[in-house]
Write a protein that holds these residues in place. Structure first.
Motif, PDB file in Angstrom:
ATOM      1  N   ASN A 146       0.715  -1.133   0.042  1.00  0.00           N
ATOM      2  CA  ASN A 146      -0.080   0.059  -0.225  1.00  0.00           C
ATOM      3  C   ASN A 146       0.883   1.415   0.051  1.00  0.00           C
ATOM      4  N   ALA A 147       2.089   1.029   0.636  1.00  0.00           N
ATOM      5  CA  ALA A 147       2.986   2.353   0.440  1.00  0.00           C
ATOM      6  C   ALA A 147       4.047   2.275  -0.775  1.00  0.00           C
ATOM      7  N   GLY A 148       3.675   1.562  -1.808  1.00  0.00           N
ATOM      8  CA  GLY A 148       4.350   1.511  -2.831  1.00  0.00           C
ATOM      9  C   GLY A 148       5.398   0.723  -3.211  1.00  0.00           C
ATOM     10  N   ALA A 149       5.621  -0.375  -2.111  1.00  0.00           N
ATOM     11  CA  ALA A 149       6.855  -0.979  -2.097  1.00  0.00           C
ATOM     12  C   ALA A 149       6.768  -2.383  -2.916  1.00  0.00           C
ATOM     13  N   THR A 150       7.625  -3.089  -3.222  1.00  0.00           N
ATOM     14  CA  THR A 150       7.809  -4.297  -3.950  1.00  0.00           C
ATOM     15  C   THR A 150       8.409  -5.136  -2.992  1.00  0.00           C
ATOM     16  N   ILE A 151       7.981  -6.442  -2.664  1.00  0.00           N
ATOM     17  CA  ILE A 151       8.317  -7.464  -1.622  1.00  0.00           C
ATOM     18  C   ILE A 151       9.390  -8.210  -2.368  1.00  0.00           C
ATOM     19  N   ALA A 152      10.556  -8.002  -1.947  1.00  0.00           N
ATOM     20  CA  ALA A 152      11.725  -8.770  -2.677  1.00  0.00           C
ATOM     21  C   ALA A 152      12.066 -10.077  -1.923  1.00  0.00           C
ATOM     22  N   GLY A 153      11.710 -10.388  -0.856  1.00  0.00           N
ATOM     23  CA  GLY A 153      11.618 -11.345   0.029  1.00  0.00           C
ATOM     24  C   GLY A 153      11.546 -11.356   1.464  1.00  0.00           C
ATOM     25  N   VAL A 154      11.581 -12.475   2.242  1.00  0.00           N
ATOM     26  CA  VAL A 154      11.428 -12.640   3.590  1.00  0.00           C
ATOM     27  C   VAL A 154      12.642 -13.400   4.167  1.00  0.00           C
ATOM     28  N   LEU A 155      13.453 -12.826   5.296  1.00  0.00           N
ATOM     29  CA  LEU A 155      14.291 -13.684   5.776  1.00  0.00           C
ATOM     30  C   LEU A 155      13.887 -13.652   7.561  1.00  0.00           C
ATOM     31  N   VAL A 156      13.940 -14.990   7.914  1.00  0.00           N
ATOM     32  CA  VAL A 156      13.623 -15.281   9.285  1.00  0.00           C
ATOM     33  C   VAL A 156      14.631 -16.009  10.027  1.00  0.00           C
ATOM     34  N   ALA A 157      14.482 -16.164  11.217  1.00  0.00           N
ATOM     35  CA  ALA A 157      15.856 -16.888  12.035  1.00  0.00           C
ATOM     36  C   ALA A 157      15.602 -18.309  12.076  1.00  0.00           C
ATOM     37  N   LEU A 158      14.345 -18.697  12.157  1.00  0.00           N
ATOM     38  CA  LEU A 158      14.221 -20.572  12.145  1.00  0.00           C
ATOM     39  C   LEU A 158      12.947 -20.594  11.102  1.00  0.00           C
ATOM     40  N   ASP A 159      13.388 -21.732  10.554  1.00  0.00           N
ATOM     41  CA  ASP A 159      12.139 -22.202   9.659  1.00  0.00           C
ATOM     42  C   ASP A 159      11.868 -23.899  10.448  1.00  0.00           C
ATOM     43  N   ARG A 160      10.505 -23.800  11.169  1.00  0.00           N
ATOM     44  CA  ARG A 160      10.156 -24.660  11.741  1.00  0.00           C
ATOM     45  C   ARG A 160       9.882 -26.362  10.859  1.00  0.00           C
ATOM     46  N   GLN A 161       9.933 -26.089   9.470  1.00  0.00           N
ATOM     47  CA  GLN A 161       9.635 -27.132   8.604  1.00  0.00           C
ATOM     48  C   GLN A 161       8.691 -28.037   8.986  1.00  0.00           C
ATOM     49  N   GLU A 162       7.585 -27.413   9.349  1.00  0.00           N
ATOM     50  CA  GLU A 162       6.408 -28.259   9.697  1.00  0.00           C
ATOM     51  C   GLU A 162       4.964 -27.739   8.833  1.00  0.00           C
ATOM     52  N   LYS A 163       4.138 -28.541   8.810  1.00  0.00           N
ATOM     53  CA  LYS A 163       2.891 -28.253   7.954  1.00  0.00           C
ATOM     54  C   LYS A 163       2.140 -27.118   8.461  1.00  0.00           C
ATOM     55  N   GLY A 164       1.357 -26.216   7.685  1.00  0.00           N
ATOM     56  CA  GLY A 164       0.571 -25.233   8.299  1.00  0.00           C
ATOM     57  C   GLY A 164      -0.713 -25.917   8.157  1.00  0.00           C
ATOM     58  N   GLN A 165      -1.727 -25.000   7.528  1.00  0.00           N
ATOM     59  CA  GLN A 165      -3.140 -25.774   7.317  1.00  0.00           C
ATOM     60  C   GLN A 165      -3.191 -27.041   6.493  1.00  0.00           C
ATOM     61  N   GLY A 166      -2.566 -26.977   5.506  1.00  0.00           N
ATOM     62  CA  GLY A 166      -2.464 -27.850   4.748  1.00  0.00           C
ATOM     63  C   GLY A 166      -1.237 -29.031   4.570  1.00  0.00           C
ATOM     64  N   THR A 167      -0.847 -29.339   3.301  1.00  0.00           N
ATOM     65  CA  THR A 167       0.370 -30.204   3.159  1.00  0.00           C
ATOM     66  C   THR A 167       1.734 -29.209   3.305  1.00  0.00           C
TER      67      THR A 167
END
Length: 216
Positions: A146-167
């Motif tokens: 909404n502020a006119g940005a393009t999202i290039a990516g996301v960087l997180v500390a931990l990936d739990r590597q587990e299923k969300g709502q689906g597969t």
């Protein structure tokens, strides 16, 4: 204690354990799942710990494309993004503008919900601790777009590597839905490798069982 020359996942796991950021045991998550480990990046609350995390983010960002602005979602992401900007400058001689959002819009002074560097017309990387359900990331993405940005990516500390709502995992869902890369400094696999290397067979067995039930 001086920071290591390059981010080391095993060293970060050691530090996380020493600070109580990472715990092995039995923890009931918001989802109702009983997890054999818990990660709370909010406890990276001293200079050494925050420096090591920021160093990891900075190292990873130097491998990423389109890093024009880095952005920390309120509230936990704010110190992370500030420290990462410092680490990029000090360790990589790269000066990257940074910003964050307020939870509530300010109606005086500069106003609005965004603080720091302008994101308009910029490619923005979002920095956060974990993506559990993806709800918070989606909210921030909406604010930035909404502020006119393009999202290039996301960087997180931990990936739990587990299923969300689906597969798919929450991270995979975000990647697919928003068509952006999502990178993590450490993963559940790294935690399992650490336990294996330390001969912690009981904790490792619980992690393996959890991964088999909920993993992706």
């Amino acid at each position: 204690m001086s920071a290591p020359a390059q981010f080391n996942p095993q060293a970060f796991i050691e530090l996380a354990l020493s600070r109580g950021v990472l715990k092995f045991g039995e923890f009931t998550l918001k989802s109702g799942r009983v997890s054999p480990y818990f990660f709370n990046a909010g406890l990276l609350n001293d200079g050494e710990a925050l420096s090591l995390l920021a160093q990891g983010y900075a190292d990873k960002l130097t491998e990423c494309k389109n890093v024009e602005v880095i952005f920390g979602p309120a509230y936990k992401g704010i110190p992370f993004v500030a420290a990462t900007a410092v680490a990029l400058s000090q360790n990589h001689s790269v000066s990257v503008p940074w910003g964050f959002n307020r939870k509530e819009a300010k109606d005086h002074g500069e106003g609005g919900v965004l603080v720091g560097a302008s994101v308009e017309g910029k490619k923005v990387w979002i920095i956060d601790d974990v993506i559990t359900a993806g709800t918070a990331i989606r909210e921030v993405v909406t604010i930035l777009k909404n502020a006119g940005a393009t999202i290039a990516g996301v960087l997180v500390a931990l990936d739990r590597q587990e299923k969300g709502q689906g597969t798919l995992s929450a991270i995979q869902e975000v990647q697919k839905e928003l068509e952006i890369p999502v990178h993590a400094l450490i993963t559940m696999s790294d935690l399992m490798d650490y336990l294996d290397g330390k001969g912690e067979t009981e904790a490792l067995a619980k992690m393996q069982a959890y991964r088999k039930k909920y993993g992706v």
